[in-house]
Design an enzyme around this catalytic site. Structure first.
Site, PDB file in Angstrom:
ATOM      1  N   GLU A 121      -2.876  13.963  12.188  1.00 49.68           N
ATOM      2  CA  GLU A 121      -3.936  13.728  11.214  1.00 49.68           C
ATOM      3  C   GLU A 121      -5.318  13.963  11.822  1.00 49.68           C
ATOM      4  OE1 GLU A 121      -3.422   9.685  10.098  1.00 49.68           O
ATOM      5  OE2 GLU A 121      -1.352   9.934   9.431  1.00 49.68           O
ATOM      6  N   TYR A 130     -15.495   4.399   5.659  1.00 48.43           N
ATOM      7  CA  TYR A 130     -14.045   4.450   5.522  1.00 48.43           C
ATOM      8  C   TYR A 130     -13.494   3.036   5.625  1.00 48.43           C
ATOM      9  CZ  TYR A 130      -9.158   5.543   6.637  1.00 48.43           C
ATOM     10  OH  TYR A 130      -7.783   5.598   6.640  1.00 48.43           O
ATOM     11  N   HIS A 143       0.864  -1.174   0.000  1.00 48.68           N
ATOM     12  CA  HIS A 143       0.000   0.000   0.000  1.00 48.68           C
ATOM     13  C   HIS A 143       0.906   1.232   0.000  1.00 48.68           C
ATOM     14  CE1 HIS A 143      -2.729   3.099   1.461  1.00 48.68           C
ATOM     15  NE2 HIS A 143      -3.742   2.255   1.444  1.00 48.68           N
ATOM     16  N   HIS A 189       0.261   2.445  11.663  1.00 54.55           N
ATOM     17  CA  HIS A 189       1.416   3.331  11.579  1.00 54.55           C
ATOM     18  C   HIS A 189       1.421   4.367  12.694  1.00 54.55           C
ATOM     19  CE1 HIS A 189      -1.703   5.602   9.447  1.00 54.55           C
ATOM     20  NE2 HIS A 189      -0.955   6.687   9.515  1.00 54.55           N
ATOM     21  N   HIS A 230      -5.598  11.756  15.259  1.00 49.81           N
ATOM     22  CA  HIS A 230      -4.456  10.928  15.628  1.00 49.81           C
ATOM     23  C   HIS A 230      -3.226  11.820  15.555  1.00 49.81           C
ATOM     24  CE1 HIS A 230      -7.179   7.716  13.687  1.00 49.81           C
ATOM     25  NE2 HIS A 230      -7.347   7.680  15.004  1.00 49.81           N
ATOM     26  N   HIS A 278      -2.087   4.184  15.291  1.00 51.88           N
ATOM     27  CA  HIS A 278      -3.459   4.032  14.801  1.00 51.88           C
ATOM     28  C   HIS A 278      -3.437   3.178  13.546  1.00 51.88           C
ATOM     29  CE1 HIS A 278      -1.777   7.635  12.881  1.00 51.88           C
ATOM     30  NE2 HIS A 278      -2.639   7.474  11.884  1.00 51.88           N
TER      31      HIS A 278
END
Length: 439
Positions: free
Chosen positions: A342, A351, A293, A336, A366, A372
């Site tokens: 964020e 989502y 990703h 991560h 976050h 998270h």
């Protein structure tokens, strides 16, 4: 009496020229001794006069009365809308909120603004404010401008009809509006009520990101940004028995002044400092076609650069519908911890990193180096999925305001009734799978 919009001009940061009355724009000069039709010439600058040409933003306006004409300002109180980001210590906890409740009494766009978090401030011209809005009344006889920052408006529920000095923006959920610092406007609600998000940018103006190795195409295409043609209102005096009111946000506070006419009286204008709208559904999404990703930077729509190359004051990132085809790969966003902070919102659908609890109109925060990622249900499903087939995410539009600085939640956001106190429980179901090898 509403201003009638008459379409849009294509491009981001272009030099535009438009007139609602033929012959209003001077030819070959900006400030003639006498402007056509008895108009006043006025320049509005969004950057320093001496900024490099490629980044210089200014427009010349030809208006019925100059912007200097209004009464003295006096402080007014809108306690939910502010830039007080240092009221309390910042917790490293993950935080999430349900949608902001709709107002129970009449409330326009300005009165409906609710500050969630932010950093920096207008005095230093760096950082951001993150606000929600919930409104159920048109701005009647009331006009607003933000001298502190550029406004990125992200509708989630209900359309906005935004009448600005330079023309009309009609935006709906899954579109955004970008209002330059200091530009006067009013908002009406075609659907009777509206809710959404606002990013107040105290730093350098938003710009399209450089594409680097992506090449010359992709992400948000400049031609999909739309700037209005000139439209004006020649209107005097009273509205519903009261004089017009000009509301300014200046150095973190709201101020009001009487004004005896509509300030939306620009008959013609030319330049590069102007409002625009963009349809997020036109974003050209980039992704991996082999493995892993990629970083979420590939979803960057706009960013406000900082004084450090490659590091933004603000990133505006979206997570739109897309195909996921990477092989031998955990396809949702990975777990991560990030030096950046964020603030996320959800405009439409679901989502893909959260199975439940993150509703359209909701938000999450976050902060720097706080862990998270996907919740337990999403992890279990993605870990067991058949990777011989692609995944397609169709019913979604999430976004993120990301900052290099810690995004400090306000006291009202931390103590809000619509804050989810049990948010961290979404990770409690993550099981231990490790088995140490023997022998």
């Amino acid at each position: 009496m509403a201003i009638d919009g008459n379409g849009y001009q294509s491009g981001f940061g272009n030099e535009f020229a438009t007139e609602a009355v033929a012959g209003s724009l001077p030819v070959g000069r900006n400030s003639p001794q006498r402007v056509a039709h008895g108009l006043y010439a006025e320049q509005v600058s969004g950057t320093a006069f001496t900024a490099p040409r490629h980044s210089n933003r200014r427009s010349w306006l030809y208006r019925i009365r100059p912007a200097a004409m209004h009464g003295p300002f006096s402080r007014i109180d809108q306690p939910r809308f502010h830039n007080r980001f240092d009221e309390a210590p910042v917790s490293p906890d993950q935080m999430r909120w349900d949608p902001l409740p709709m107002p129970e009494s009449p409330c326009d766009f300005v009165d409906g603004l609710y500050t969630m978090a932010g950093n920096g401030g207008p005095a230093a011209q760096v950082g951001m404010g993150v606000h929600l809005y919930a409104a159920n009344r048109d701005m009647d006889g009331r006009f607003f401008y933000d001298a502190d920052g550029e406004l990125l408006i992200v509708p989630q529920l209900g359309r906005l009809h935004i009448e600005t000095e330079l023309g009309v923006l009609d935006v709906e959920p899954q579109q955004i509006a970008l209002i330059p610092r200091g530009l006067r406007f009013r908002v009406s609600l075609p659907d009777g009520q509206a809710r959404g998000y606002v990013c107040e940018n105290f730093g350098a103006m938003f710009k399209l990101p450089d594409l680097g190795p992506i090449g010359s195409n992709g992400l948000a295409n400049p031609r999909d940004f739309e700037t209005p043609h000139a439209a004006y209102e020649d209107r005097e005096g009273a509205a519903v028995g009261k004089d017009f009111e000009l509301v300014a946000k200046f150095q973190g506070h709201l101020w009001r002044a009487d004004i005896g006419h509509s300030p939306l009286d620009v008959v013609a204008w030319h330049g590069s400092y102007a409002p625009c709208r963009y349809d997020l559904r036109r974003f050209n999404t980039i992704g991996s076609i082999s493995y892993d990703h990629p970083d979420p930077s590939i979803f960057l729509v706009l960013h406000s650069p900082s004084d450090s190359e490659g590091v933004s004051n603000i990133d505006f990132v979206i997570f739109p519908p897309r195909w996921l085809v990477a092989q031998d790969t955990f396809r949702p966003p990975w777990f991560h911890r990030n030096i950046a902070s964020e603030f996320m919102g959800l405009v439409h659908g679901a989502y893909d990193a959260k199975a439940e609890g993150f509703a359209p109109g909701g938000a999450s925060l976050h902060n720097s180096m706080t862990g998270h990622g996907p919740d337990a249900a999403t992890f279990d499903k993605a870990s067991a999925s058949d990777l011989s087939k692609p995944d397609v995410i169709t019913d979604t539009m999430a976004f993120m305001f990301e900052s290099r600085a810690v995004i400090r939640p306000t006291v009202q956001a931390v103590e809000a009734a619509h804050r989810q106190r049990n948010y961290q429980a979404c990770w409690s179901g993550l099981r231990k799978h490790f088995v140490a090898p023997t022998g």
